[in-house]
Design a protein around this motif. Structure first.
Motif, PDB file in Angstrom:
ATOM      1  N   UNK A  82      33.603  -8.916  22.472  1.00 28.14           N
ATOM      2  CA  UNK A  82      33.264 -10.123  21.723  1.00 28.14           C
ATOM      3  C   UNK A  82      34.500 -10.996  21.573  1.00 28.14           C
ATOM      4  N   UNK A  83      34.368 -12.263  21.928  1.00 26.04           N
ATOM      5  CA  UNK A  83      35.476 -13.216  21.800  1.00 26.04           C
ATOM      6  C   UNK A  83      35.212 -14.245  20.703  1.00 26.04           C
ATOM      7  N   UNK A  84      33.936 -14.433  20.353  1.00 23.00           N
ATOM      8  CA  UNK A  84      33.585 -15.405  19.321  1.00 23.00           C
ATOM      9  C   UNK A  84      32.346 -14.930  18.582  1.00 23.00           C
ATOM     10  N   UNK A  85      32.350 -15.101  17.260  1.00 22.15           N
ATOM     11  CA  UNK A  85      31.189 -14.768  16.430  1.00 22.15           C
ATOM     12  C   UNK A  85      30.834 -16.011  15.629  1.00 22.15           C
ATOM     13  N   UNK A  86      29.551 -16.345  15.624  1.00 19.16           N
ATOM     14  CA  UNK A  86      29.059 -17.498  14.882  1.00 19.16           C
ATOM     15  C   UNK A  86      28.101 -16.996  13.805  1.00 19.16           C
ATOM     16  N   UNK A  87      28.366 -17.347  12.543  1.00 18.73           N
ATOM     17  CA  UNK A  87      27.520 -16.939  11.430  1.00 18.73           C
ATOM     18  C   UNK A  87      26.656 -18.119  11.003  1.00 18.73           C
ATOM     19  N   UNK A  88      25.406 -17.843  10.581  1.00 18.46           N
ATOM     20  CA  UNK A  88      24.519 -18.905  10.135  1.00 18.46           C
ATOM     21  C   UNK A  88      23.472 -18.336   9.198  1.00 18.46           C
ATOM     22  N   UNK A  89      22.736 -19.221   8.534  1.00 17.14           N
ATOM     23  CA  UNK A  89      21.711 -18.795   7.586  1.00 17.14           C
ATOM     24  C   UNK A  89      20.645 -17.960   8.279  1.00 17.14           C
ATOM     25  N   UNK A  90      20.147 -16.958   7.574  1.00 13.14           N
ATOM     26  CA  UNK A  90      19.108 -16.083   8.115  1.00 13.14           C
ATOM     27  C   UNK A  90      17.835 -16.884   8.336  1.00 13.14           C
ATOM     28  N   UNK A  91      17.204 -16.654   9.475  1.00 12.08           N
ATOM     29  CA  UNK A  91      16.027 -17.440   9.868  1.00 12.08           C
ATOM     30  C   UNK A  91      14.742 -17.009   9.167  1.00 12.08           C
ATOM     31  N   UNK A  92      14.758 -15.916   8.422  1.00 14.00           N
ATOM     32  CA  UNK A  92      13.523 -15.438   7.783  1.00 14.00           C
ATOM     33  C   UNK A  92      13.047 -16.389   6.716  1.00 14.00           C
ATOM     34  N   UNK A 100      36.020 -16.691  14.849  1.00 20.28           N
ATOM     35  CA  UNK A 100      34.802 -16.674  14.032  1.00 20.28           C
ATOM     36  C   UNK A 100      34.516 -18.064  13.492  1.00 20.28           C
ATOM     37  N   UNK A 101      33.257 -18.455  13.587  1.00 14.88           N
ATOM     38  CA  UNK A 101      32.794 -19.747  13.113  1.00 14.88           C
ATOM     39  C   UNK A 101      32.051 -19.512  11.795  1.00 14.88           C
ATOM     40  N   UNK A 102      32.613 -20.026  10.696  1.00 13.36           N
ATOM     41  CA  UNK A 102      32.048 -19.829   9.359  1.00 13.36           C
ATOM     42  C   UNK A 102      31.460 -21.119   8.817  1.00 13.36           C
ATOM     43  N   UNK A 103      30.489 -20.952   7.919  1.00 14.48           N
ATOM     44  CA  UNK A 103      30.014 -22.058   7.091  1.00 14.48           C
ATOM     45  C   UNK A 103      30.595 -21.852   5.700  1.00 14.48           C
ATOM     46  N   UNK A 104      30.692 -22.914   4.921  1.00 17.44           N
ATOM     47  CA  UNK A 104      31.258 -22.802   3.577  1.00 17.44           C
ATOM     48  C   UNK A 104      30.356 -21.997   2.648  1.00 17.44           C
ATOM     49  N   UNK A 105      29.058 -21.913   2.963  1.00 20.67           N
ATOM     50  CA  UNK A 105      28.141 -21.058   2.202  1.00 20.67           C
ATOM     51  C   UNK A 105      26.919 -20.743   3.057  1.00 20.67           C
ATOM     52  N   UNK A 106      26.232 -19.669   2.666  1.00 23.25           N
ATOM     53  CA  UNK A 106      25.020 -19.224   3.365  1.00 23.25           C
ATOM     54  C   UNK A 106      23.901 -19.091   2.342  1.00 23.25           C
ATOM     55  N   UNK A 107      22.690 -19.452   2.774  1.00 21.73           N
ATOM     56  CA  UNK A 107      21.537 -19.425   1.880  1.00 21.73           C
ATOM     57  C   UNK A 107      20.506 -18.461   2.435  1.00 21.73           C
ATOM     58  N   UNK A 108      20.013 -17.593   1.552  1.00 23.37           N
ATOM     59  CA  UNK A 108      18.875 -16.733   1.888  1.00 23.37           C
ATOM     60  C   UNK A 108      17.903 -16.830   0.728  1.00 23.37           C
ATOM     61  N   UNK A 109      16.780 -17.497   0.954  1.00 24.31           N
ATOM     62  CA  UNK A 109      15.851 -17.769  -0.143  1.00 24.31           C
ATOM     63  C   UNK A 109      16.519 -18.728  -1.113  1.00 24.31           C
ATOM     64  N   UNK A 110      16.734 -18.262  -2.347  1.00 21.06           N
ATOM     65  CA  UNK A 110      17.417 -19.059  -3.365  1.00 21.06           C
ATOM     66  C   UNK A 110      18.783 -18.459  -3.706  1.00 21.06           C
ATOM     67  N   UNK A 111      19.247 -17.507  -2.885  1.00 18.46           N
ATOM     68  CA  UNK A 111      20.535 -16.863  -3.088  1.00 18.46           C
ATOM     69  C   UNK A 111      21.574 -17.546  -2.201  1.00 18.46           C
TER      70      UNK A 111
END
Length: 172
Positions: A162-172, A72-83
């Motif tokens: 699934x061998x790899x999962x990549x997480x990222x900020x929501x595109x909305x 799994x590929x993580x970021x140190x934080x995720x942003x959705x709007x101002x959250x």
């Protein structure tokens, strides 16, 4: 003069909204972590064609458990709007029957709650060859009432294989 007063008020309002951002100034850092899950019905084993003296009757299919690794590929934080939130831990659940998806639970920590009533984190799942097998995944959770520092669950599905999962900020 009226134009200058109106412009000054608008500039102050815009400055106030910009100053109230929860998004950290430093960019998010990425890291990788490995996880495993067990599939109780991972593979079939060969069975005898006939049962005893009864020609034409075959043995039922037998399954053996398999263990699968997921990077799994993580970021140190995720942003959705101002959250702003971070994924603390991740657990893939065992499969109890033949299925096409693996359930996973992400323990997410609220860093800074904004005005949004939901937190969303997008993800993509890849097979062992690097082919994208789920391109539009999204973890979604109602966060109404969740305070800064609280940990909450977000559930998502990953296709079997699934061998790899990549997480990222929501595109909305």
């Amino acid at each position: 003069m009226k134009f200058i007063k109106t412009a000054a008020v608008l500039i102050l309002i815009i400055a106030c909204f910009c100053a109230c951002s929860n998004v950290p100034d430093e960019p998010a850092v990425t890291s990788n972590k490995d996880f495993t899950y067990k599939n109780a019905f991972g593979e079939t084993v060969p069975v005898a064609e006939n049962i005893g003296n009864y020609p034409g009757l075959t043995q039922p299919v037998k399954y053996i458990e398999t263990v699968h690794n997921v990077e799994c590929n993580f970021k140190s934080y995720y942003v959705y709007g101002n959250t702003v939130a971070t994924i603390e831990t991740l657990e893939f659940e065992n499969i109890d029957m033949p299925a096409t998806n693996v359930y996973a639970i992400a323990k997410v920590k609220m860093i800074a709650a904004g005005r949004e009533d939901q937190m969303k984190i997008d993800y993509k799942a890849y097979d062992e060859n690097g082919n994208c097998i789920k391109a539009n995944g999204c973890l979604t959770r109602n966060i109404d009432g969740i305070e800064d520092g609280e940990i909450f669950d977000m559930v998502f599905l990953a296709p079997v294989g699934t061998a790899r999962v990549e997480f990222f900020d929501c595109a909305e």
